[in-house]
Design a protein around this motif. Structure first.
Motif, PDB file in Angstrom:
ATOM      1  N   PRO A 150       0.968  12.941 -12.436  1.00 31.56           N
ATOM      2  CA  PRO A 150       0.383  14.287 -12.543  1.00 31.56           C
ATOM      3  C   PRO A 150      -1.085  14.231 -12.974  1.00 31.56           C
ATOM      4  O   PRO A 150      -1.461  13.405 -13.798  1.00 31.56           O
ATOM      5  N   THR A 151      -1.890  15.086 -12.377  1.00 25.83           N
ATOM      6  CA  THR A 151      -3.296  15.154 -12.765  1.00 25.83           C
ATOM      7  C   THR A 151      -3.527  16.380 -13.622  1.00 25.83           C
ATOM      8  O   THR A 151      -2.880  17.403 -13.444  1.00 25.83           O
ATOM      9  N   SER A 152      -4.470  16.272 -14.554  1.00 24.85           N
ATOM     10  CA  SER A 152      -4.710  17.417 -15.429  1.00 24.85           C
ATOM     11  C   SER A 152      -5.906  18.203 -15.015  1.00 24.85           C
ATOM     12  O   SER A 152      -6.737  17.843 -14.322  1.00 24.85           O
ATOM     13  N   THR A 203       0.825  -1.210   0.000  1.00 30.86           N
ATOM     14  CA  THR A 203       0.000   0.000   0.000  1.00 30.86           C
ATOM     15  C   THR A 203       0.862   1.264   0.000  1.00 30.86           C
ATOM     16  O   THR A 203       0.491   2.268  -0.604  1.00 30.86           O
ATOM     17  N   THR A 204       2.017   1.213   0.650  1.00 26.15           N
ATOM     18  CA  THR A 204       2.940   2.346   0.640  1.00 26.15           C
ATOM     19  C   THR A 204       3.454   2.599  -0.769  1.00 26.15           C
ATOM     20  O   THR A 204       3.504   3.740  -1.230  1.00 26.15           O
ATOM     21  N   LEU A 205       3.801   1.526  -1.458  1.00 26.84           N
ATOM     22  CA  LEU A 205       4.269   1.656  -2.836  1.00 26.84           C
ATOM     23  C   LEU A 205       3.148   2.166  -3.736  1.00 26.84           C
ATOM     24  O   LEU A 205       3.372   3.043  -4.575  1.00 26.84           O
ATOM     25  N   LEU A 240       3.162   5.565  -6.033  1.00 23.99           N
ATOM     26  CA  LEU A 240       2.917   5.541  -7.480  1.00 23.99           C
ATOM     27  C   LEU A 240       1.746   6.440  -7.872  1.00 23.99           C
ATOM     28  O   LEU A 240       1.815   7.138  -8.884  1.00 23.99           O
ATOM     29  N   THR A 241       0.689   6.452  -7.092  1.00 24.30           N
ATOM     30  CA  THR A 241      -0.459   7.286  -7.440  1.00 24.30           C
ATOM     31  C   THR A 241      -0.214   8.767  -7.149  1.00 24.30           C
ATOM     32  O   THR A 241      -0.732   9.624  -7.853  1.00 24.30           O
TER      33      THR A 241
END
Length: 67
Positions: free
Chosen positions: A65-67, A54-56, A60-61
């Motif tokens: 980048p979000t647009s 869950t840490t990984l 990653l999430t």
């Protein structure tokens, strides 16, 4: 510990493969505090760590980048 509360733990090598970096890089992130890890009793040449899946996943999430 029930099956639901048991967390999958990954080795430094497994994390490195998933992130496509060297094991040394993952160890450096752990030592600098950039990556949270569980320290195992020391046996052998290198300190052993385990990283929660869950840490990984959070790492990653959060880096996408979000647009």
């Amino acid at each position: 510990m029930t099956e639901e509360t048991r967390e999958e733990l990954l080795t430094v090598r497994e994390v490195a493969k998933r992130l496509r970096v060297d094991d040394t890089t993952v160890r450096r992130w752990i030592k600098s505090g950039a990556l949270e890890a569980i320290t195992l009793p020391h046996r052998g040449k290198r300190q052993a760590y385990r990283i929660k899946k869950t840490t990984l996943d959070k790492l990653l999430t959060s880096s996408v980048p979000t647009s």
